[in-house]
Each structure stands twice: as structure tokens, then as C-alpha cells.
Design a protein around this motif. Sequence first.
Motif, PDB file in Angstrom:
ATOM      1  N   LEU A   1       0.823  -1.210   0.000  1.00 25.60           N
ATOM      2  CA  LEU A   1       0.000   0.000   0.000  1.00 25.60           C
ATOM      3  C   LEU A   1       0.861   1.266   0.000  1.00 25.60           C
ATOM      4  O   LEU A   1       0.545   2.238  -0.692  1.00 25.60           O
ATOM      5  CB  LEU A   1      -0.941   0.004   1.196  1.00 25.60           C
ATOM      6  N   ASN A   2       1.950   1.246   0.759  1.00 24.83           N
ATOM      7  CA  ASN A   2       2.845   2.399   0.801  1.00 24.83           C
ATOM      8  C   ASN A   2       3.483   2.633  -0.570  1.00 24.83           C
ATOM      9  O   ASN A   2       3.639   3.774  -1.004  1.00 24.83           O
ATOM     10  CB  ASN A   2       3.910   2.194   1.879  1.00 24.83           C
ATOM     11  N   GLY A   3       3.803   1.560  -1.253  1.00 20.19           N
ATOM     12  CA  GLY A   3       4.352   1.682  -2.606  1.00 20.19           C
ATOM     13  C   GLY A   3       3.316   2.195  -3.594  1.00 20.19           C
ATOM     14  O   GLY A   3       3.588   3.092  -4.398  1.00 20.19           O
ATOM     15  N   GLN A   4       2.123   1.645  -3.498  1.00 20.58           N
ATOM     16  CA  GLN A   4       1.060   2.006  -4.441  1.00 20.58           C
ATOM     17  C   GLN A   4       0.615   3.450  -4.269  1.00 20.58           C
ATOM     18  O   GLN A   4       0.395   4.166  -5.249  1.00 20.58           O
ATOM     19  CB  GLN A   4      -0.133   1.069  -4.238  1.00 20.58           C
ATOM     20  N   TYR A   5       0.462   3.919  -3.034  1.00 17.46           N
ATOM     21  CA  TYR A   5      -0.130   5.230  -2.796  1.00 17.46           C
ATOM     22  C   TYR A   5       0.874   6.330  -2.480  1.00 17.46           C
ATOM     23  O   TYR A   5       0.548   7.509  -2.633  1.00 17.46           O
ATOM     24  CB  TYR A   5      -1.170   5.150  -1.668  1.00 17.46           C
ATOM     25  N   ARG A   6       2.083   5.968  -2.049  1.00 17.41           N
ATOM     26  CA  ARG A   6       3.056   7.000  -1.704  1.00 17.41           C
ATOM     27  C   ARG A   6       4.369   6.848  -2.465  1.00 17.41           C
ATOM     28  O   ARG A   6       5.274   7.662  -2.298  1.00 17.41           O
ATOM     29  CB  ARG A   6       3.338   6.980  -0.195  1.00 17.41           C
ATOM     30  N   GLY A   7       4.501   5.787  -3.255  1.00 21.17           N
ATOM     31  CA  GLY A   7       5.728   5.571  -4.010  1.00 21.17           C
ATOM     32  C   GLY A   7       6.910   5.197  -3.142  1.00 21.17           C
ATOM     33  O   GLY A   7       8.062   5.375  -3.543  1.00 21.17           O
ATOM     34  N   LYS A   8       6.649   4.650  -1.959  1.00 20.90           N
ATOM     35  CA  LYS A   8       7.707   4.269  -1.012  1.00 20.90           C
ATOM     36  C   LYS A   8       7.745   2.749  -0.913  1.00 20.90           C
ATOM     37  O   LYS A   8       6.734   2.116  -0.619  1.00 20.90           O
ATOM     38  CB  LYS A   8       7.445   4.850   0.383  1.00 20.90           C
ATOM     39  N   ASP A   9       8.920   2.163  -1.108  1.00 26.25           N
ATOM     40  CA  ASP A   9       9.051   0.706  -1.154  1.00 26.25           C
ATOM     41  C   ASP A   9       9.469   0.140   0.210  1.00 26.25           C
ATOM     42  O   ASP A   9      10.507  -0.494   0.336  1.00 26.25           O
ATOM     43  CB  ASP A   9      10.052   0.300  -2.238  1.00 26.25           C
ATOM     44  N   TYR A  10       8.655   0.397   1.225  1.00 24.61           N
ATOM     45  CA  TYR A  10       8.890  -0.169   2.557  1.00 24.61           C
ATOM     46  C   TYR A  10       7.582  -0.089   3.350  1.00 24.61           C
ATOM     47  O   TYR A  10       6.722   0.734   3.052  1.00 24.61           O
ATOM     48  CB  TYR A  10      10.010   0.584   3.293  1.00 24.61           C
ATOM     49  N   PRO A  11       7.440  -0.944   4.344  1.00 22.82           N
ATOM     50  CA  PRO A  11       6.244  -0.861   5.182  1.00 22.82           C
ATOM     51  C   PRO A  11       6.334   0.371   6.074  1.00 22.82           C
ATOM     52  O   PRO A  11       7.427   0.815   6.442  1.00 22.82           O
ATOM     53  CB  PRO A  11       6.287  -2.150   6.005  1.00 22.82           C
ATOM     54  N   THR A  12       5.183   0.938   6.416  1.00 21.74           N
ATOM     55  CA  THR A  12       5.151   2.133   7.254  1.00 21.74           C
ATOM     56  C   THR A  12       4.185   1.919   8.415  1.00 21.74           C
ATOM     57  O   THR A  12       3.362   1.004   8.381  1.00 21.74           O
ATOM     58  CB  THR A  12       4.794   3.383   6.429  1.00 21.74           C
ATOM     59  N   ASN A  13       4.268   2.780   9.402  1.00 24.55           N
ATOM     60  CA  ASN A  13       3.457   2.598  10.603  1.00 24.55           C
ATOM     61  C   ASN A  13       1.968   2.827  10.360  1.00 24.55           C
ATOM     62  O   ASN A  13       1.137   2.017  10.737  1.00 24.55           O
ATOM     63  CB  ASN A  13       3.983   3.455  11.754  1.00 24.55           C
ATOM     64  N   VAL A  14       1.604   3.945   9.759  1.00 24.61           N
ATOM     65  CA  VAL A  14       0.186   4.234   9.544  1.00 24.61           C
ATOM     66  C   VAL A  14       0.002   4.966   8.215  1.00 24.61           C
ATOM     67  O   VAL A  14       0.798   5.834   7.861  1.00 24.61           O
ATOM     68  CB  VAL A  14      -0.424   5.052  10.713  1.00 24.61           C
ATOM     69  N   LEU A  15      -1.023   4.577   7.497  1.00 20.70           N
ATOM     70  CA  LEU A  15      -1.441   5.264   6.280  1.00 20.70           C
ATOM     71  C   LEU A  15      -2.856   5.765   6.499  1.00 20.70           C
ATOM     72  O   LEU A  15      -3.691   5.065   7.081  1.00 20.70           O
ATOM     73  CB  LEU A  15      -1.424   4.314   5.081  1.00 20.70           C
ATOM     74  N   SER A  16      -3.122   6.976   6.045  1.00 19.55           N
ATOM     75  CA  SER A  16      -4.443   7.586   6.186  1.00 19.55           C
ATOM     76  C   SER A  16      -5.037   7.834   4.817  1.00 19.55           C
ATOM     77  O   SER A  16      -4.377   8.396   3.944  1.00 19.55           O
ATOM     78  CB  SER A  16      -4.320   8.927   6.924  1.00 19.55           C
TER      79      SER A  16
END
Length: 161
Positions: free
Chosen positions: A63-78
Amino acid sequence: MAGLELDLDVATAFAGVPSEADFRRWAEACLNPAEYNPNLDNPQLAEPSLSIRVVDEAESRELNGQYRGKDYPTNVLSFPCELPDDVDIELLGDLVICAEVVDREADEQNKPVEAHWAHMTVHGCLHLLGYDHQDDDEAEQMEQLETKILAALGYPAPYQQ
């Protein structure tokens, strides 16, 4: 406020996920922010609705890759909900919280894990309410509000080292 309609989806086998009651308490603290910040655009919602999905690192990374272009897991997405004006539902949006990342960060930052879960929930809810931290002024305002809300919930200041 009549009460938060909360849809909690735990999509991970991680054993340390807080209860629905905890998530509800943390989110509701953000939804009546007049005592913290009387200038909020929509200070009180009569019947707010929120979805929280707790995920593993693989889903968070995707999800972080798809929506933020970041290739790592993150703590929270809104994911704020933007409904047409004629739709009379107070849907805030969705939070996606990665259990393993929250647990690891709490350990790395020497914070009680429950306090970090509370912080990530409050942080995400404030994003859904329109707060951001793209520049220093926004970040300072958001951090101050997070600290006040968490203190009211009985947790330590999240940004102290």
C-alpha cells in the motif's frame, strides 16, 4: 457526539493488536477536539464513521508503494474520504496500521507499545481531519495537538526522546 461507528479489520496474525475498545477510545479523543484546538474546521461530528485495518508488513509495503511511491512498510497510512456534498454521511476515511512496524518502533524508541499504538491512531485520525506535517509550522501544530490528546488519554508526550 453520538458515538463513533468503527469498523476494525485485523488482517494480520500479529499477537499484539489492541482491542476495538482501545482504538475507539483513541479515535474518539480526536473527534471532539474543541478542548485541544477550537479552530478545527469541523469541530464536532454527530455520527462519525471510521475504518481501521491492521495489517502485516507485506500489505503495508504494498500500500505504501502504491499510494506514496515508497518501497517499505510504514506505521500508519491515512486515506481521507471525500464524498460529494449531497451525501449525508460523516465518513472520515480509512486508517491502515502495520502491527509489526508499530511494535518495532515502540521498541526502538523505548516507548510503551500501547502508547505508540495510541499515537499512531491519533496521528492517523488527525490526518483524516485535515492536519498534515508537510512544513515546519504544520508539523509543530500537529505534534502539539497529538501531545495534548495523548496526555488527556494518560500517555507520555510522543516526541520526547
